[in-house]
Enzyme design. Structure first.
Site, PDB file in Angstrom:
ATOM      1  N   GLU A 165      68.256  13.546  30.591  1.00 48.90           N
ATOM      2  CA  GLU A 165      68.486  12.967  29.273  1.00 48.90           C
ATOM      3  C   GLU A 165      69.092  14.022  28.362  1.00 48.90           C
ATOM      4  O   GLU A 165      68.804  15.217  28.504  1.00 48.90           O
ATOM      5  CB  GLU A 165      67.170  12.452  28.686  1.00 48.90           C
ATOM      6  CG  GLU A 165      66.542  11.359  29.515  1.00 48.90           C
ATOM      7  CD  GLU A 165      65.137  10.973  29.084  1.00 48.90           C
ATOM      8  OE1 GLU A 165      64.738   9.830  29.365  1.00 48.90           O
ATOM      9  OE2 GLU A 165      64.429  11.812  28.489  1.00 48.90           O
ATOM     10  N   ASP A 181      58.945   8.583  33.844  1.00 43.52           N
ATOM     11  CA  ASP A 181      58.873   7.294  34.526  1.00 43.52           C
ATOM     12  C   ASP A 181      58.707   7.424  36.028  1.00 43.52           C
ATOM     13  O   ASP A 181      58.023   6.613  36.649  1.00 43.52           O
ATOM     14  CB  ASP A 181      60.141   6.477  34.254  1.00 43.52           C
ATOM     15  CG  ASP A 181      60.244   6.043  32.807  1.00 43.52           C
ATOM     16  OD1 ASP A 181      59.270   5.465  32.299  1.00 43.52           O
ATOM     17  OD2 ASP A 181      61.297   6.286  32.187  1.00 43.52           O
TER      18      ASP A 181
END
Length: 399
Positions: A165, A181
């Site tokens: 990210e 996640d």
């Protein structure tokens, strides 16, 4: 904690809703109807190089995807190999119903692109292309539906993939690897600028260590998908019926009982607060502004750092909730009445703890990992930043 952290908290906030991050979830962001290309050359582009060092997979089997949000327009879209940001549109879905935003790896074992100013993710898939889909949100606008490797019905469930990210803006480059996640592909980031920093590198055999450590814990073993395809985070395991929904309940009860009779001190940049439990809520005093009281969290709240532990961007309750979320996941809240606890040697030392996050940190060469959403508390997340970046390299490291 970093004010520009690109983890689960502010990564999502900074993009003003990136769209459907989970298969089947609602979409909240999108591109306008214009297909105007925003080029890296006109927006201060940052060279990004991805390198195949897996030692197992051929270059031709690996694909890179750069997706996210153009901050100038709020458009969702993807970056092309020539560094142009192109807003998504329903016509991007091909005959099979999915887009083809892949940037291939060359025979040299590298894929390159120049990042425009944007917030987003760099995905990598191995062996097959990702099924990214443009869908319509509640306002009738197109939005990207991203892979959800923790959902069995997701079309990417059997595809080996992972991502980093980032936010690249006028203030610099802010990026992290993430296991919030799931974990599948070992990725390392090297960011050059005012200095050179790296994060995400695993120790030798680190991927195998992670799978073995998670599988060795009875409650966590079902989080391993397939023949070491990936490990999903325990919060998603709760939702899928693969992890006990009451796992943290005994620890939460013990914390609530402890702080009925003992004060809890939480230090934030906004001030130091003293908390005590009255009824079912943990209430605080101190500081110029008083944080909202915290309701007794559930196991799901702890693992997702959400619900009762959600951290609003208010500078007061948010930091307190983040610190409590980290202390629950690291299981330091009973042993350390002054938070945040900064010594990682004291984390994950009791049986009821986030052994998934523990495995990520123990396999990391620098001890940093993003094993849960508030892992940036006390600076233990796999996050790096530079205010004058010159290049970023993402390496798919040995399996």
């Amino acid at each position: 904690m970093h004010s520009r952290m690109i983890g689960r908290r502010s990564f999502l906030a900074s993009t003003a809703a990136l769209g459907a991050l989970a298969f089947g979830g609602g979409t909240t962001g999108c591109a306008p109807s214009s297909r105007a290309r925003s080029t890296a050359a006109t927006t201060g582009g940052l060279p990004l190089t991805a390198v195949n060092r897996t030692g197992r997979y051929a270059d031709a089997s690996i694909h890179m995807y750069v997706v996210g949000v153009d901050p100038a327009t709020g458009a969702q879209g993807h970056v092309t190999a020539d560094g142009a940001f192109v807003p998504c549109t329903a016509s991007d879905n091909g005959p099979g119903g999915f887009t083809d935003y892949a940037i291939p790896f060359r025979d040299s074992g590298e894929a390159t692109v120049v990042l425009p100013k944007m917030s987003g993710r760099v995905y990598f898939s191995i062996g097959d292309r990702l099924r990214l889909k443009v869908v319509t949100d509640g306002n009738g606008r197109p939005a990207l539906q991203y892979p959800a490797g923790w959902v069995g019905a997701d079309p990417n469930y059997r595809i080996l993939h992972d991502w980093i990210e980032f936010t690249h803006n006028d203030a610099g480059m802010f990026c992290n690897t993430t296991m919030v996640d799931m974990f599948s592909v070992p990725l390392a980031i090297r960011l050059a600028g005012t200095r050179t920093r790296t994060t995400g590198t695993l120790v030798d055999g680190g991927r195998d260590r992670i799978f073995a450590a998670v599988a060795a814990r009875p409650e966590f073993a079902r989080l391993v998908v397939g023949d070491r395809l990936r490990v999903i985070a325990p919060g998603h395991g709760v939702e899928a019926g693969l992890f006990p929904a009451d796992y943290y309940d005994s620890y939460i009860d013990a914390v609530w009982n402890e702080y009925r009779r003992t004060p809890l001190t939480v230090r934030t940049d906004a001030g130091t607060y003293t908390g005590t439990v009255t009824g079912e809520r943990l209430s605080f005093t101190g500081g110029a502004r008083t944080p909202a009281s915290i309701a007794r969290p559930s196991t799901r709240d702890v693992l997702f750092c959400d619900g009762a532990l959600a951290a609003p961007n208010d500078g007061v309750t948010g930091p307190v909730a983040a610190i409590l979320g980290a202390a629950f996941n690291r299981s330091t809240l009973l042993s350390e009445p002054r938070q945040p606890a900064a010594d990682p040697a004291r984390y994950y030392r009791v049986p009821v703890t986030n052994h998934y996050a523990r495995a990520m940190h123990q396999a990391s060469a620098d001890g940093a990992a993003y094993g849960f959403a508030f892992d940036d508390v006390a600076g233990h997340a796999s996050y790096i930043q530079d205010e004058a970046p010159t290049s970023v390299t993402v390496t798919l490291t040995p399996f």
